[in-house]
Design a protein around this motif. Structure first.
Motif, mmCIF file in Angstrom:
data_model
loop_
_atom_site.group_PDB
_atom_site.id
_atom_site.type_symbol
_atom_site.label_atom_id
_atom_site.label_comp_id
_atom_site.label_asym_id
_atom_site.label_seq_id
_atom_site.Cartn_x
_atom_site.Cartn_y
_atom_site.Cartn_z
ATOM 1 N N MET A 330 0.881 -1.174 0.000
ATOM 2 C CA MET A 330 0.000 0.000 0.000
ATOM 3 C C MET A 330 0.915 1.219 0.000
ATOM 4 S SD MET A 330 -3.131 0.489 2.683
ATOM 5 C CE MET A 330 -4.260 1.876 2.631
ATOM 6 N N GLU A 331 0.944 1.956 -1.098
ATOM 7 C CA GLU A 331 1.902 3.062 -1.240
ATOM 8 C C GLU A 331 1.225 4.281 -1.844
ATOM 9 O OE1 GLU A 331 6.211 0.885 -1.834
ATOM 10 O OE2 GLU A 331 5.169 1.630 -3.611
ATOM 11 N N ALA A 332 1.735 5.441 -1.447
ATOM 12 C CA ALA A 332 1.260 6.691 -2.039
ATOM 13 C C ALA A 332 2.373 7.733 -1.952
ATOM 14 C CB ALA A 332 0.022 7.208 -1.327
ATOM 15 N N PRO A 333 2.727 8.355 -3.073
ATOM 16 C CA PRO A 333 3.681 9.469 -3.002
ATOM 17 C C PRO A 333 3.005 10.669 -2.366
ATOM 18 C CG PRO A 333 2.797 9.275 -5.220
ATOM 19 C CD PRO A 333 2.252 8.116 -4.438
ATOM 20 N N THR A 334 3.791 11.508 -1.711
ATOM 21 C CA THR A 334 3.231 12.724 -1.129
ATOM 22 C C THR A 334 4.299 13.799 -1.095
ATOM 23 O OG1 THR A 334 1.914 13.603 0.711
ATOM 24 C CG2 THR A 334 3.776 12.192 1.291
ATOM 25 N N THR A 335 3.877 15.040 -1.045
ATOM 26 C CA THR A 335 4.795 16.169 -1.027
ATOM 27 C C THR A 335 4.567 17.001 0.229
ATOM 28 O OG1 THR A 335 3.276 17.663 -2.167
ATOM 29 C CG2 THR A 335 4.707 16.273 -3.554
ATOM 30 N N ARG A 336 5.539 17.847 0.528
ATOM 31 C CA ARG A 336 5.376 18.740 1.667
ATOM 32 C C ARG A 336 4.175 19.654 1.452
ATOM 33 N NH1 ARG A 336 10.307 22.461 3.543
ATOM 34 N NH2 ARG A 336 11.228 20.392 3.936
ATOM 35 N N ALA A 337 3.970 20.096 0.213
ATOM 36 C CA ALA A 337 2.833 20.976 -0.076
ATOM 37 C C ALA A 337 1.513 20.266 0.210
ATOM 38 C CB ALA A 337 2.881 21.442 -1.529
ATOM 39 N N GLU A 338 1.403 18.990 -0.157
ATOM 40 C CA GLU A 338 0.185 18.235 0.124
ATOM 41 C C GLU A 338 -0.013 18.057 1.628
ATOM 42 O OE1 GLU A 338 -0.064 15.385 -3.866
ATOM 43 O OE2 GLU A 338 1.154 14.760 -2.150
ATOM 44 N N PHE A 339 1.074 17.775 2.325
ATOM 45 C CA PHE A 339 1.016 17.619 3.775
ATOM 46 C C PHE A 339 0.556 18.916 4.427
ATOM 47 C CE2 PHE A 339 3.646 17.944 7.786
ATOM 48 C CZ PHE A 339 2.793 17.163 8.565
ATOM 49 N N GLU A 340 1.108 20.046 3.986
ATOM 50 C CA GLU A 340 0.730 21.320 4.581
ATOM 51 C C GLU A 340 -0.712 21.681 4.265
ATOM 52 O OE1 GLU A 340 3.759 24.086 3.372
ATOM 53 O OE2 GLU A 340 5.213 23.295 4.831
ATOM 54 N N ALA A 341 -1.182 21.313 3.078
ATOM 55 C CA ALA A 341 -2.588 21.577 2.740
ATOM 56 C C ALA A 341 -3.515 20.735 3.628
ATOM 57 C CB ALA A 341 -2.834 21.278 1.267
ATOM 58 N N ALA A 342 -3.137 19.487 3.868
ATOM 59 C CA ALA A 342 -3.967 18.584 4.660
ATOM 60 C C ALA A 342 -4.030 19.001 6.122
ATOM 61 C CB ALA A 342 -3.449 17.151 4.538
ATOM 62 N N THR A 343 -2.977 19.656 6.601
ATOM 63 C CA THR A 343 -2.874 19.970 8.030
ATOM 64 C C THR A 343 -2.958 21.467 8.317
ATOM 65 O OG1 THR A 343 -0.445 19.990 7.871
ATOM 66 C CG2 THR A 343 -1.498 17.900 8.464
ATOM 67 N N ALA A 344 -3.395 22.257 7.346
ATOM 68 C CA ALA A 344 -3.433 23.714 7.514
ATOM 69 C C ALA A 344 -4.298 24.131 8.690
ATOM 70 C CB ALA A 344 -3.938 24.369 6.227
ATOM 71 N N GLU A 345 -5.404 23.415 8.908
ATOM 72 C CA GLU A 345 -6.300 23.773 10.011
ATOM 73 C C GLU A 345 -5.595 23.613 11.363
ATOM 74 O OE1 GLU A 345 -9.319 22.004 13.024
ATOM 75 O OE2 GLU A 345 -8.631 20.732 11.382
ATOM 76 N N LEU A 346 -4.742 22.581 11.494
ATOM 77 C CA LEU A 346 -4.008 22.373 12.746
ATOM 78 C C LEU A 346 -3.029 23.517 12.988
ATOM 79 C CD1 LEU A 346 -3.172 18.558 12.452
ATOM 80 C CD2 LEU A 346 -5.165 19.630 13.527
ATOM 81 N N VAL A 347 -2.343 23.931 11.945
ATOM 82 C CA VAL A 347 -1.372 25.026 12.076
ATOM 83 C C VAL A 347 -2.099 26.311 12.448
ATOM 84 C CG1 VAL A 347 0.380 26.393 10.870
ATOM 85 C CG2 VAL A 347 0.243 23.923 10.480
ATOM 86 N N GLU A 348 -3.280 26.531 11.882
ATOM 87 C CA GLU A 348 -4.065 27.725 12.223
ATOM 88 C C GLU A 348 -4.466 27.714 13.697
ATOM 89 O OE1 GLU A 348 -7.384 27.982 9.619
ATOM 90 O OE2 GLU A 348 -6.166 28.256 7.808
ATOM 91 N N ARG A 349 -4.826 26.546 14.217
ATOM 92 C CA ARG A 349 -5.202 26.455 15.633
ATOM 93 C C ARG A 349 -4.000 26.738 16.533
ATOM 94 N NH1 ARG A 349 -8.274 21.002 16.750
ATOM 95 N NH2 ARG A 349 -8.459 21.971 18.814
#
Length: 418
Positions: A330-349
């Motif tokens: 089970m594999e998926a490539p990912t980028t820092r930009a995708e990670f930051e988009a997925a977790t933007a709400e946490l950073v805002e909090r």
């Protein structure tokens, strides 16, 4: 001269410190020569043993038959604390599970001191539970109860960001106004504190602690959202039934991505549910992957792969999340930009909690002379930026990511119990 202990029981990692009155704190080796121990347990069904820390992780990843538990601190104050969970042929409460881990660390203390310690300072986040004072109080009481059951008779608590500040203060020679940013595995805590060598001599520091704020956001939440964004869709999240009328129930996938919820999925009922959903699914091959995660109890291995990718993205712009097991990939490539988009709400909090800390303290960002960063989550580039962007003129002090809270708790114990 007596040595007094401080214990940082963390969501992801834990540390133990000892300090003599007027002395310098030191971290105890808690797993071989390691000064940190993953807050994890593995109950083996093969040899009946209980494994802790890295050994627990190894047994689980190696495929040994048994029950793996991690991120137990996240359960404190929640409804799960009232439940029991199957461990082999017995059922244990979560307080007992936490107590088992504390018992293991207490044995380390006894071996190091040659004594049976009854006094200890435990770290606690500013908020165990957001926006629920009753649950927050229960969480502290539950942790204290688990510690008392292991023989600790005199238990004090210190806020984790204050402990980190106390340790930093022990190494400075001038007064500073500091913001402490502690991004742990399950919570993020912030405090504005006046520090100086002179103030360090006072036992009562209430007047120097200008504000506390905290949010129930930590490293495991970043893992969870990256898992949901990149891996759970491969297991069926967001897919539809064959008739196109219904989406697969999302809670199965949310729980599979949440460290302390994964074990609750390993039941016959959930297995039957997923088998039924696979028959209705437009993409049954995805649900077959979920079935594998259940059958082989691979949820924590998947979460570990996501966590490793998160850490890699602190230094690299792209990586691959990969879980490989016998006959399964089970594999998926990912980028820092995708990670930051997925977790933007946490950073805002996190950013909002920093603003609240400044507002409560009644100080402008320009007045902060030092930003003390601690906790593994502070290594995430977006979090570090959110924590420091308001303070261009401040010194950025990167404290020991996993040890500064424990060392500060040791200092606090030596002052309280001297």
């Amino acid at each position: 001269m007596p040595l007094h202990p401080g214990l940082d029981f963390g969501t992801t990692n834990s540390t133990l410190a000892l300090c003599a009155p007027g002395g310098t704190p030191r971290l105890l080796p808690v797993e071989g020569e390691h000064l940190t121990i993953p807050s994890a347990l593995f109950f083996s069904l093969e040899d009946g043993g209980t494994y802790f820390g890295r050994k627990a992780v190894f047994e689980y990843v190696d495929g040994a038959e048994g029950r793996f538990m991690r991120a137990l601190k996240s359960v404190l104050g929640s409804s799960l604390m009232k439940e029991t969970t199957a461990v082999g042929r017995q059922r244990m409460s979560f307080e007992e599970l936490i107590g088992r881990f504390l018992q293991h660390l207490k044995a380390k203390l006894e071996a190091a001191t040659g004594d049976t310690p009854e006094k200890i300072v435990l770290g606690r986040p500013v908020r165990f539970v957001d926006e629920d004072d009753g649950a927050d109080r229960r969480a502290e009481e539950e942790l204290a109860s688990a510690a008392r059951a292991q023989g600790f008779r005199h238990i004090e608590f210190q806020f984790e960001p204050v402990a980190a500040a106390l340790y930093y203060e022990s190494r400075i020679n001038a007064e500073k106004l500091a913001l402490v940013v502690d991004i742990g595995g399950g919570t993020s805590d912030f405090s504005v504190v006046r520090l100086s060598p002179e103030r360090a001599r006072d036992l009562d520091r209430k007047g120097d602690i200008l504000s506390f704020t905290g949010v129930h956001v930590g490293g495991t939440d970043f893992d969870r959202l990256l898992n949901i964004a990149r891996m759970q869709p491969l297991a069926g999240l967001g897919s539809m039934t064959a008739d196109g009328k219904r989406e697969m129930p999302r809670w199965y996938f949310n729980d599979m991505a949440t460290w302390h919820r994964i074990n609750t999925l390993y039941t016959a009922k959930v297995a039957r549910d997923i088998a039924g959903l696979k028959k209705e699914a437009a993409e049954p091959e995805k649900l077959a992957r979920y079935e594998h995660l259940l059958k082989h109890r691979s949820g924590h291995r998947l979460a570990g792969s996501v966590e490793a990718a998160k850490i890699a993205l602190s230094d690299h712009e792209a990586t691959t999340i990969s879980l490989r097991e016998a006959g399964f990939s089970m594999e998926a490539p990912t980028t820092r930009a995708e990670f930051e988009a997925a977790t933007a709400e946490l950073v805002e909090r996190i950013a909002g909690a920093i603003e609240a800390a400044l507002a409560t303290a009644g100080v402008a960002a320009e007045a902060v002379e030092t930003v003390i960063l601690t906790g593994g989550g502070a290594q995430v580039p977006a979090v570090r930026h959110a924590a420091t962007m308001r303070f261009p003129g401040a010194e950025i002090a990167q404290s020991d990511a996993f040890g500064s809270v424990g060392l500060g708790l040791g200092l606090d114990a030596a002052r309280r119990f001297a």
